[in-house]
Design an enzyme around this catalytic site. Structure first.
Site, PDB file in Angstrom:
ATOM      1  N   LYS A   1      46.912   5.906   2.626  1.00  0.00           N
ATOM      2  CA  LYS A   1      46.480   6.568   3.857  1.00  0.00           C
ATOM      3  C   LYS A   1      47.674   7.150   4.610  1.00  0.00           C
ATOM      4  O   LYS A   1      47.607   8.269   5.129  1.00  0.00           O
ATOM      5  CB  LYS A   1      45.719   5.569   4.733  1.00  0.00           C
ATOM      6  CG  LYS A   1      44.446   5.037   4.101  1.00  0.00           C
ATOM      7  CD  LYS A   1      43.972   3.762   4.782  1.00  0.00           C
ATOM      8  CE  LYS A   1      42.934   3.058   3.932  1.00  0.00           C
ATOM      9  NZ  LYS A   1      42.652   1.678   4.376  1.00  0.00           N
TER      10      LYS A   1
ATOM     11  N   LYS B   1      53.395 -10.383   2.108  1.00  0.00           N
ATOM     12  CA  LYS B   1      53.433  -9.015   2.646  1.00  0.00           C
ATOM     13  C   LYS B   1      54.679  -8.792   3.499  1.00  0.00           C
ATOM     14  O   LYS B   1      55.015  -7.666   3.832  1.00  0.00           O
ATOM     15  CB  LYS B   1      52.154  -8.728   3.427  1.00  0.00           C
ATOM     16  CG  LYS B   1      50.920  -8.691   2.522  1.00  0.00           C
ATOM     17  CD  LYS B   1      49.652  -8.407   3.296  1.00  0.00           C
ATOM     18  CE  LYS B   1      48.420  -8.437   2.398  1.00  0.00           C
ATOM     19  NZ  LYS B   1      48.325  -7.296   1.471  1.00  0.00           N
TER      20      LYS B   1
ATOM     21  N   LYS C   1      48.791  -4.625   8.106  1.00  0.00           N
ATOM     22  CA  LYS C   1      48.112  -5.297   7.001  1.00  0.00           C
ATOM     23  C   LYS C   1      47.916  -6.753   7.382  1.00  0.00           C
ATOM     24  O   LYS C   1      48.450  -7.222   8.385  1.00  0.00           O
ATOM     25  CB  LYS C   1      48.856  -5.160   5.674  1.00  0.00           C
ATOM     26  CG  LYS C   1      50.349  -5.350   5.746  1.00  0.00           C
ATOM     27  CD  LYS C   1      51.026  -5.007   4.416  1.00  0.00           C
ATOM     28  CE  LYS C   1      51.229  -3.525   4.233  1.00  0.00           C
ATOM     29  NZ  LYS C   1      50.440  -2.937   3.181  1.00  0.00           N
ATOM     30  N   ARG C   2      47.111  -7.441   6.590  1.00  0.00           N
ATOM     31  CA  ARG C   2      46.894  -8.867   6.828  1.00  0.00           C
ATOM     32  C   ARG C   2      48.241  -9.594   6.910  1.00  0.00           C
ATOM     33  O   ARG C   2      49.158  -9.297   6.150  1.00  0.00           O
ATOM     34  CB  ARG C   2      46.045  -9.410   5.671  1.00  0.00           C
ATOM     35  CG  ARG C   2      45.703 -10.880   5.740  1.00  0.00           C
ATOM     36  CD  ARG C   2      44.610 -11.183   4.711  1.00  0.00           C
ATOM     37  NE  ARG C   2      44.915 -10.651   3.400  1.00  0.00           N
ATOM     38  CZ  ARG C   2      45.521 -11.333   2.421  1.00  0.00           C
ATOM     39  NH1 ARG C   2      45.911 -12.594   2.638  1.00  0.00           N
ATOM     40  NH2 ARG C   2      45.729 -10.796   1.241  1.00  0.00           N
TER      41      ARG C   2
ATOM     42  N   HIS D   1      41.586  -8.402  -7.957  1.00  0.00           N
ATOM     43  CA  HIS D   1      42.364  -7.859  -6.848  1.00  0.00           C
ATOM     44  C   HIS D   1      43.597  -8.681  -6.513  1.00  0.00           C
ATOM     45  O   HIS D   1      44.242  -8.402  -5.494  1.00  0.00           O
ATOM     46  CB  HIS D   1      41.504  -7.756  -5.593  1.00  0.00           C
ATOM     47  CG  HIS D   1      40.551  -6.601  -5.598  1.00  0.00           C
ATOM     48  ND1 HIS D   1      40.927  -5.315  -5.316  1.00  0.00           N
ATOM     49  CD2 HIS D   1      39.219  -6.549  -5.854  1.00  0.00           C
ATOM     50  CE1 HIS D   1      39.889  -4.515  -5.387  1.00  0.00           C
ATOM     51  NE2 HIS D   1      38.826  -5.235  -5.720  1.00  0.00           N
TER      52      HIS D   1
ATOM     53  N   THR E   1      46.219  -0.082  -0.090  1.00  0.00           N
ATOM     54  CA  THR E   1      45.582   1.208   0.168  1.00  0.00           C
ATOM     55  C   THR E   1      46.076   1.814   1.474  1.00  0.00           C
ATOM     56  O   THR E   1      45.976   3.026   1.661  1.00  0.00           O
ATOM     57  CB  THR E   1      44.046   1.084   0.206  1.00  0.00           C
ATOM     58  OG1 THR E   1      43.668   0.024   1.085  1.00  0.00           O
ATOM     59  CG2 THR E   1      43.486   0.815  -1.180  1.00  0.00           C
TER      60      THR E   1
END
Length: 843
Positions: A690, A584, A578-579, A387, A686
Site C-alpha cells: 500500500k 515486527k 502494523k500489529r 500465513h 501488505t
C-alpha cells in the site's frame, strides 16, 4: 471534505462542489462498466429523503449526522440491490464453479465510500451533497470500521473479495459476525488500554439478515452460564447459525458478490416458564451462552477458557459454512463426483482447517460415500493458505476438546492419521522421526491435534504468500510434507486492491496517474508501469510532488480535527504501522529514533531534516512485552516533545486505535515506509504494498514480499539493510548481542539512555524487561544485529530526500513497479492455478 473520504481530495466550497458536478463520469466509462441512467438517477431524485422520512421517521431538516449517514447508505444500497439479486440469480442459472473463502477475519473497513466509488456513483453523490448542503466528511465519520478483523490476514481477505467481484468470479466469503471487534485501543500515561469495540451498537445499513437460511450446528455437549462463566456439560445440543449478508461490489458494479457472516443463537431464545415466574436471568441463560460464541473477535488466548472459545468459534464457522455451501451445490447438482468441479473452498490460514474432518463427516455420514471417494472429493475441493512461519501460530488443539465437543471428527482424524502414517512408513521406511513429525497428533502431553498438518493432508494445494515465505515453508516449517507431496506446494504472493488503497484513499495521486496514462490502471494495475517513462519529466514530477504534499496537508488537518495532534506537513513523514510484535521490531525503530535523538543532544547544531515518526498498531491484551514497547514509544514521544534541543526537528506520535480508515488517511501522506521485520519471520506483509503504491519509499529488511517489491523496482530504488533470512537462521552459533552493546558506541548510548530511566523518570525500572529481552535473553529477534545497518540505510535515505527531484523520481519508479502487487493479479493466479474457476459475467 477530507482526502480519503473520498469524493474530494480536500475540504471544498459549495461553488467548487457545484463545478465538480458539471463534469460527470464520462459516457464511455459508464458504457464500459454497464451502468445505465436509471442507476444514476435514484440518489439524485428522492431516495435520500424517502429513507429519512420512512425509515427514520424524521423531518429532513431535523436529521442528525447518524441518521443522514444511514439514509445515504440505504440509498446507495437501493442502487446496488437489484444488481446484487441479478448476480445471485445468474449463479443459480449458470451453475458455475463457485469459490468459497473461509476466514476468521474480514477487515473490510468502512463501506460507504468504497461502494460509491466501485458503483461509479461519485458524480451523483456529489450533486446530492451540494444540493442538500450535507457535511460529507462528518457523515462518513459516522460509519464505524466493521469490527471483523485485526490485521493483515483480515485485510487481505477483504482485498481478495474486492478482486473476486471485480474479476467477475462467482465467489462468496464466509466469516463470523462478531458483535465486538478485538478492542478499541486508547493510550493513558503511555500504556495501551483496551475498551470494548461495540461496532454494532447501531444497526448496520449494509447487512441483510437471512433467518430463513439459518443452519443448525450440532455439538456433542452443551453450554450454560454459571457464575458469569461459560460452562460445558456432557448433554448434546445445537447452536443456530443465523446468516447476515453484506454486498461486495466489484469495480463498475457489474458483479456484486456476498460476504456471509454467521451469528450464533440458541434454538429457543428463552425459557418462558422461568421468565413468567420472575427468574429473568435464568430464563435467558441459554440464549446468552449461545450468543457468546460470536460475541468477540479473538478471545484472550492466554487463558484455557479463551482458547476453548476460539476452538468453538472455528468449528461454528466451518460447520455453518459447509452446510450452506453444500445446500447451494445440491440445489443444482445431484452427482457428488461433480462436487470438486463445482466447489472450491479456500482455507485462510489454519483457523478453518476443521473443514477437512467436517467435509469428510458430511460425505461419509450424510451422503454415504466410501472413505476413498469421500477423501478424493475432500482433497480436490479444499485448498489451504499458510500465513506464518512462527510455530506458535500453527494451531494445535487439545485432543480432549475433540473428545468432548467433536468425537466423530476425532474418529475421522484418527483414520486420516493412520492412513497417512502408513504411507509415510512405506515411502520412508525406518524414519520414525519423520513419522512423528508428520503425525496429525502431537503425542507429547497433553496430546494435541496439529491443525496445519490436517489442512495440508486434507487439501490439494498449500500456498505461501510471498516467494521467500513459500520457500521457507517448504524447506523449514513443513519440510517433511513438502518432500512427501511436492506437487501440492506453490506460491501466491499477496496483493492489495488499488480501488481502495489508491483510487479511494488517495484521489489526488489517482488523478495525476489517470491524467497521465488513462484510467485502465484501476482494474489492471500493470498499466502503472507506463509511469516509469515519466519519471524524468520535470512537469510530471511536479504534479506528483504536489499530490504528495496535498495528501500530507490533508492528513495533518484530519489528525488535528479528529485527535488534536499537530504535525508539520513539511517534515518527513516516517511511518511504521502494523500489529505490535517483537518480530515486527517496533523496538528496533525506537532504538533508531533514540540514536538520532542522542546525536542532536550531543550536537544541537547538527544538520538534520525535520522528521515526524508515526507508529500505529495494537498489542494483544495478554502480550506484556508488546504493551511495554507501546509504552516506550509513547514515553519517547513525551520526552522528545519536552526537549527544546530537538523540538521542531524530531517528533514521535503513536496513533491510537489503528484501523482501515486511519490507514486510508495516513498511507497516502507517508514519505518513508518501515518494513523492518527480522528476516525470515514476516510471511508477506501488505502494508508495504500500500505504501509503495502511494509513492512512499521503503526502508526495510529482505523479508516477506519486500524482496519481490525491490526486485520489481530495482534494489537501487529501495533502502535495504540487515541480515538475510539465511543469516538469521544460521545465527545461533555466533550471535552475541553483548558484542554490539560493547563495540558500538551509539548502540550502547541508546540502551543506556533507556535503562537510566531517561524515558521513565517517574516510573523507574519499568523498562528493565527490555534489558532482559535485548541482552540477558539473547535478543531472539536480532534487533542489535541490524541496528547499525538500519542507521546507515537511514542516512542514505536522508541524503536522497535532500534532493527533491531525485526523491520524487525514485517515488515514481516505485509506483510504476507496484503493478504486480494488485490483489487482482493474486486472485487471477488462485483462480487459474488452484481453484480452476472462471468468470461468470452478470448479464
Amino acid at each position: 471534505m477530507s482526502k480519503g473520504h473520498h469524493l474530494h481530495s480536500r475540504s471544498t466550497t459549495a461553488e467548487e462542489t457545484a463545478n465538480s458536478v458539471s463534469n460527470p463520469v464520462a459516457p464511455e466509462l459508464l458504457e464500459r462498466y454497464g451502468c445505465g441512467p436509471v442507476q444514476f438517477s435514484g440518489i439524485k431524485d428522492a431516495l435520500y429523503d424517502r429513507h429519512l422520512v420512512f425509515d427514520s421517521v424524521v423531518d429532513v431538516a431535523a436529521a442528525d449526522l447518524r441518521t443522514q449517514y444511514e439514509a445515504v447508505a440505504h440509498s446507495v444500497r437501493d442502487v446496488l440491490s437489484q444488481r446484487w439479486v441479478h448476480t445471485d440469480n445468474t449463479y443459480r442459472r449458470e451453475n458455475p464453479k463457485r469459490v468459497y473463502y473461509l476466514s476468521m477475519e474480514f477487515l473490510i473497513g468502512r463501506s460507504l465510500g468504497n461502494n460509491i466509488r466501485n458503483l461509479l456513483l461519485d458524480p451523483v453523490v456529489k450533486h446530492a451533497i451540494y444540493a442538500k448542503s450535507l457535511d460529507w466528511m462528518r457523515i462518513v465519520e459516522e460509519e464505524p470500521d466493521a469490527g471483523l478483523g485485526n490485521g493483515g490476514l483480515g485485510r487481505l481477505a477483504a482485498c481478495f473479495l474486492d478482486s473476486m467481484a471485480t474479476l467477475q468470479l462467482p465467489a462468496m466469503g464466509y466469516g463470523l459476525r462478531y458483535e465486538y471487534g478485538i478492542f478499541k485501543q486508547s493510550i493513558s500515561n503511555g500504556w495501551q488500554l483496551e475498551q470494548p469495540d461495540n461496532w454494532l451498537r447501531r444497526a448496520d445499513p449494509w447487512e441483510v439478515a437471512r433467518p430463513n437460511e439459518a443452519v443448525e450446528v450440532k455439538l456433542n455437549c452443551s453450554f450454560e452460564l454459571k457464575g458469569g462463566r461459560l460452562q460445558v456439560s456432557s448433554e448434546p445440543s445445537s447452536l443456530i447459525a443465523i446468516p447476515y449478508d453484506r454486498p461486495i461490489v466489484g469495480y463498475g458494479g457489474k458483479t456484486i458478490n456476498t460476504l456471509r457472516l454467521w451469528a450464533a443463537a440458541a434454538p429457543d431464545y428463552f425459557d418462558f416458564q422461568r421468565f413468567s415466574i420472575g427468574d429473568f436471568v435464568a430464563a435467558l441463560e441459554e440464549s446468552l451462552a449461545a450468543e457468546s460464541i460470536t460475541r468477540v473477535l479473538y478471545p484472550d488466548d492466554s487463558t484455557f477458557r479463551g482458547q476453548g472459545l476460539r476452538f468453538l468459534q472455528e468449528y461454528f464457522l466451518v460447520a455453518a459454512s459447509l452446510a450452506d455451501l453444500v445446500r447451494r451445490f445440491r440445489s443444482n447438482n445431484d452427482d457428488w463426483s461433480l462436487f470438486p468441479e463445482k466447489v472450491a473452498i479456500q482455507l485462510n490460514d489454519t483457523h478453518p482447517s476443521l473443514a477437512v474432518p467436517e467435509l469428510m463427516r458430511i460425505l461419509l455420514d450424510d451422503v454415504h460415500l466410501s472413505w476413498e471417494r469421500a477423501w478424493d472429493v475432500t482433497q480436490k475441493t479444499l485448498a489451504y493458505t499458510n500465513h506464518t512461519l512462527l510455530p506458535e501460530a500453527l494451531e494445535k488443539w487439545p485432543l480432549a476438546w475433540f473428545e468432548t465437543l467433536l468425537p466423530r471428527h476425532l474418529e475421522i482424524i484418527f483414520e486420516m492419521n493412520r492412513r497417512l502414517l502408513d504411507s509415510v512408513r512405506e515411502r520412508f521406511p525406518g524414519d520414525e522421526g519423520r513419522v512423528q513429525r508428520m503425525s496429525l497428533v502431537d503425542e507429547t502431553a497433553p496430546r494435541r491435534i496439529r491443525m496445519a498438518n490436517v489442512a495440508i493432508v486434507g487439501s490439494h494445494s498449500t500456498n505461501g504468500v510471498a516467494a521467500i515465505h513459500s520457500r521457507l515453508l517448504r524447506t523449514m516449517t513443513v519440510q517433511d510434507f513438502s518432500e512427501m507431496f511436492p506437487e501440492r506446494f506453490n506460491n501466491k504472493t499477496n496483493g492489495v486492491t488499488p480501488r481502495r488503497w489508491l483510487l479511494l484513499a488517495n484521489p489526488a495521486l489517482a488523478d495525476v496517474i489517470t491524467n497521465a496514462i488513462g484510467d485502465r490502471w484501476i482494474s489492471d494495475l500493470s498499466e502503472v508501469g507506463k509511469l516509469k517513462g515519466l519519471a524524468d519529466q520535470a512537469e510530471f514530477r511536479d504534479r506528483f510532488r504536489r499530490a504528495k504534499h496535498d495528501a500530507k496537508l490533508s492528513f495533518a488537518a484530519w489528525l488535528k480535527s479528529t485527535q488534536g495532534f499537530l504535525v508539520d506537513p513539511d517534515s518527513i513523514f516516517d511511518c511504521q504501522v502494523k500489529r505490535i510484535h517483537e518480530y515486527k521490531r517496533q523496538l528496533l525503530n525506537a532504538l533508531r529514533i533514540i540514536v538520532l535523538y542522542n546525536r542532536l543532544r550531543e550536537n544541537p547544531d547538527r544538520a538534520m531534516l525535520p522528521r515526524t515518526f508515526f507508529f500505529a498498531g495494537k498489542a494483544a491484551p495478554a502480550y506484556v512485552l508488546a504493551k511495554l514497547i507501546v509504552k516506550l514509544i509513547n514515553n519517547i514521544s513525551t520526552v522528545i516533545d519536552g526537549d527544546p534541543a530537538v523540538r521542531g526537528r524530531l517528533k514521535v506520535l503513536f496513533l491510537p486505535d489503528y484501523s482501515v480508515s486511519l490507514a486510508e488517511h495516513l498511507i497516502p501522506a507517508t514519505d518513508v515506509s518501515n518494513q523492518i521485520s527480522t528476516a525470515g519471520y514476516e510471511a508477506s506483509g501488505t502494508s508495504n504494498m500500500k505504501f509503495m503504491m502511494n509513492g512512499a519509499l521503503t526502508i526495510g529488511t529482505r523479508d516477506g514480499a519486500t524482496i519481490e517489491m525491490a526486485e520489481e523496482a530495482g534494489e537501487e530504488n529501495f533502502f535495504l539493510f540487515g541480515l538475510t533470512a539465511d543469516q538469521v537462521a544460521g545465527s545461533q552459533g555466533w550471535y552475541n548481542p553483548y558484542w554490539h552493546y560493547q563495540s558500538e558506541a551509539e548502540t550502547r548510548a541508546a540502551l543506556d539512555l533507556i535503562f537510566s530511566d531517561h524515558f521513565s523518570r517517574n516510573e523507574p525500572g519499568i523498562f528493565a524487561p527490555l534489558r532482559d529481552t535485548l541482552l540477558t535473553n539473547g535478543d531472539h529477534y536480532m534487533h542489535l544485529a541490524d541496528l547499525r545497518s538500519y542507521l546507515e540505510a537511514d542516512q542514505r535515505l536522508l541524503q536522497l530526500y535532500a534532493d527533491a527531484d531525485a526523491w520524487t523520481r525514485m517515488a515514481i519508479q516505485n509506483v510504476a513497479a507496484s503493478g504486480k502487487f494488485s490483489s487482482d493479479r493474486t486472485i487471477a493466479e488462485y483462480a487459474a492455478d488452484i481453484w480452476n474457476a472462471r468468470p461468470c459475467p452478470v448479464s
